[in-house]
Write a protein that holds these residues in place. Structure first.
Motif, PDB file in Angstrom:
ATOM      1  N   VAL A   1       0.832  -1.205   0.000  1.00  0.00           N
ATOM      2  CA  VAL A   1       0.000   0.000   0.000  1.00  0.00           C
ATOM      3  C   VAL A   1       0.866   1.255   0.000  1.00  0.00           C
ATOM      4  N   MET A   2       1.915   1.259   0.799  1.00  0.00           N
ATOM      5  CA  MET A   2       2.734   2.463   0.939  1.00  0.00           C
ATOM      6  C   MET A   2       3.611   2.739  -0.286  1.00  0.00           C
ATOM      7  N   THR A   3       4.032   1.688  -0.991  1.00  0.00           N
ATOM      8  CA  THR A   3       4.961   1.899  -2.106  1.00  0.00           C
ATOM      9  C   THR A   3       4.339   1.680  -3.482  1.00  0.00           C
ATOM     10  N   ASN A   4       3.165   1.056  -3.536  1.00  0.00           N
ATOM     11  CA  ASN A   4       2.552   0.754  -4.830  1.00  0.00           C
ATOM     12  C   ASN A   4       1.034   0.874  -4.741  1.00  0.00           C
ATOM     13  N   LEU A   5       0.558   2.005  -4.287  1.00  0.00           N
ATOM     14  CA  LEU A   5      -0.888   2.197  -4.124  1.00  0.00           C
ATOM     15  C   LEU A   5      -1.615   2.042  -5.452  1.00  0.00           C
ATOM     16  N   GLU A   6      -1.028   2.515  -6.511  1.00  0.00           N
ATOM     17  CA  GLU A   6      -1.652   2.392  -7.833  1.00  0.00           C
ATOM     18  C   GLU A   6      -1.841   0.918  -8.212  1.00  0.00           C
ATOM     19  N   GLY A   7      -0.833   0.098  -7.926  1.00  0.00           N
ATOM     20  CA  GLY A   7      -0.933  -1.337  -8.201  1.00  0.00           C
ATOM     21  C   GLY A   7      -1.990  -2.011  -7.345  1.00  0.00           C
ATOM     22  N   VAL A   8      -2.095  -1.613  -6.080  1.00  0.00           N
ATOM     23  CA  VAL A   8      -3.115  -2.157  -5.176  1.00  0.00           C
ATOM     24  C   VAL A   8      -4.505  -1.801  -5.700  1.00  0.00           C
ATOM     25  N   VAL A   9      -4.696  -0.555  -6.076  1.00  0.00           N
ATOM     26  CA  VAL A   9      -5.996  -0.110  -6.591  1.00  0.00           C
ATOM     27  C   VAL A   9      -6.324  -0.847  -7.889  1.00  0.00           C
ATOM     28  N   GLY A  10      -5.337  -1.048  -8.746  1.00  0.00           N
ATOM     29  CA  GLY A  10      -5.557  -1.807  -9.977  1.00  0.00           C
ATOM     30  C   GLY A  10      -5.978  -3.238  -9.697  1.00  0.00           C
ATOM     31  N   ALA A  11      -5.325  -3.870  -8.730  1.00  0.00           N
ATOM     32  CA  ALA A  11      -5.684  -5.241  -8.351  1.00  0.00           C
ATOM     33  C   ALA A  11      -7.111  -5.292  -7.806  1.00  0.00           C
ATOM     34  N   LEU A  12      -7.478  -4.309  -6.993  1.00  0.00           N
ATOM     35  CA  LEU A  12      -8.844  -4.258  -6.459  1.00  0.00           C
ATOM     36  C   LEU A  12      -9.861  -4.083  -7.573  1.00  0.00           C
ATOM     37  N   ARG A  13      -9.555  -3.217  -8.526  1.00  0.00           N
ATOM     38  CA  ARG A  13     -10.480  -3.027  -9.657  1.00  0.00           C
ATOM     39  C   ARG A  13     -10.660  -4.325 -10.436  1.00  0.00           C
ATOM     40  N   SER A  14      -9.588  -5.087 -10.610  1.00  0.00           N
ATOM     41  CA  SER A  14      -9.683  -6.372 -11.315  1.00  0.00           C
ATOM     42  C   SER A  14     -10.568  -7.349 -10.563  1.00  0.00           C
ATOM     43  N   VAL A  15     -10.377  -7.428  -9.257  1.00  0.00           N
ATOM     44  CA  VAL A  15     -11.198  -8.335  -8.436  1.00  0.00           C
ATOM     45  C   VAL A  15     -12.661  -7.898  -8.478  1.00  0.00           C
ATOM     46  N   LEU A  16     -12.906  -6.609  -8.380  1.00  0.00           N
ATOM     47  CA  LEU A  16     -14.281  -6.102  -8.398  1.00  0.00           C
ATOM     48  C   LEU A  16     -14.926  -6.287  -9.767  1.00  0.00           C
ATOM     49  N   ALA A  17     -14.157  -6.205 -10.837  1.00  0.00           N
ATOM     50  CA  ALA A  17     -14.701  -6.404 -12.181  1.00  0.00           C
ATOM     51  C   ALA A  17     -15.213  -7.822 -12.349  1.00  0.00           C
ATOM     52  N   VAL A  18     -14.512  -8.783 -11.758  1.00  0.00           N
ATOM     53  CA  VAL A  18     -14.950 -10.181 -11.829  1.00  0.00           C
ATOM     54  C   VAL A  18     -16.286 -10.338 -11.113  1.00  0.00           C
ATOM     55  N   SER A  19     -16.472  -9.641 -10.005  1.00  0.00           N
ATOM     56  CA  SER A  19     -17.733  -9.758  -9.260  1.00  0.00           C
ATOM     57  C   SER A  19     -18.873  -9.054  -9.971  1.00  0.00           C
ATOM     58  N   ASP A  20     -18.566  -8.210 -10.963  1.00  0.00           N
ATOM     59  CA  ASP A  20     -19.613  -7.515 -11.728  1.00  0.00           C
ATOM     60  C   ASP A  20     -20.207  -8.374 -12.826  1.00  0.00           C
ATOM     61  N   THR A  21     -19.630  -9.536 -13.104  1.00  0.00           N
ATOM     62  CA  THR A  21     -20.099 -10.367 -14.204  1.00  0.00           C
ATOM     63  C   THR A  21     -20.542 -11.728 -13.686  1.00  0.00           C
TER      64      THR A  21
END
Length: 145
Positions: free
Chosen positions: A104-124
């Motif tokens: 979270v502290m060094t790669n927040l953008e990567g964490v947010v991207g991973a969360l978006r990917s996980v959430l996208a799967v739950s949208d379908t």
């Protein structure tokens, strides 16, 4: 004297408040992204009680629990506790995704991207499956052995 359901609820509220108050810097940083449905309109709760446990961040709509793990999760005892907790949450229909404080502290953008990917799967959701799988999913037609 046994506690009443109301007293247990009061204890849970106090514990959640304490956990939010004592949040790590990494939790606070991620919360700044998740709060007020700021991540693609998804509502998250911070330190929500889930049975006998608390989830660092919980999106009920996606049945997703996000855990931010620091050094206290490194020992064998802590890892065994985390495994029991994850198994309990899985039985309740939640997916658990873990990040380290360093993530979270060094790669927040990567964490947010991973969360978006996980959430996208739950949208379908699949029309042939329940929204909360309770066992192994059947293979699609033509792939059975």
């Amino acid at each position: 004297m046994p506690t009443t359901r109301f007293e247990e609820s009061d204890d849970s509220i106090a514990r959640a408040r304490q956990l939010r108050r004592d949040a790590t810097l990494a939790e606070r940083k991620l919360w700044s992204i998740l709060r007020a449905a700021a991540l693609d309109g998804r509502k998250f709760r911070h330190q929500q009680r889930l049975g006998p446990f608390f989830g660092d961040f919980v999106c009920q709509a996606a049945r997703l629990v996000i855990e931010i793990d620091g050094a206290t999760h490194d020992g064998d005892e802590a890892q065994a506790y985390d495994a029991r907790r994850t198994a309990y949450l899985a039985r309740e229909g939640y997916r658990v995704i873990r990040f380290t404080n360093t993530d979270v502290m060094t790669n927040l953008e990567g964490v947010v991207g991973a969360l978006r990917s996980v959430l996208a799967v739950s949208d379908t959701p699949s029309p042939s499956h329940a929204t909360v799988p309770r066992g192994p999913l059947p293979l699609p037609q033509g792939e059975r052995k």
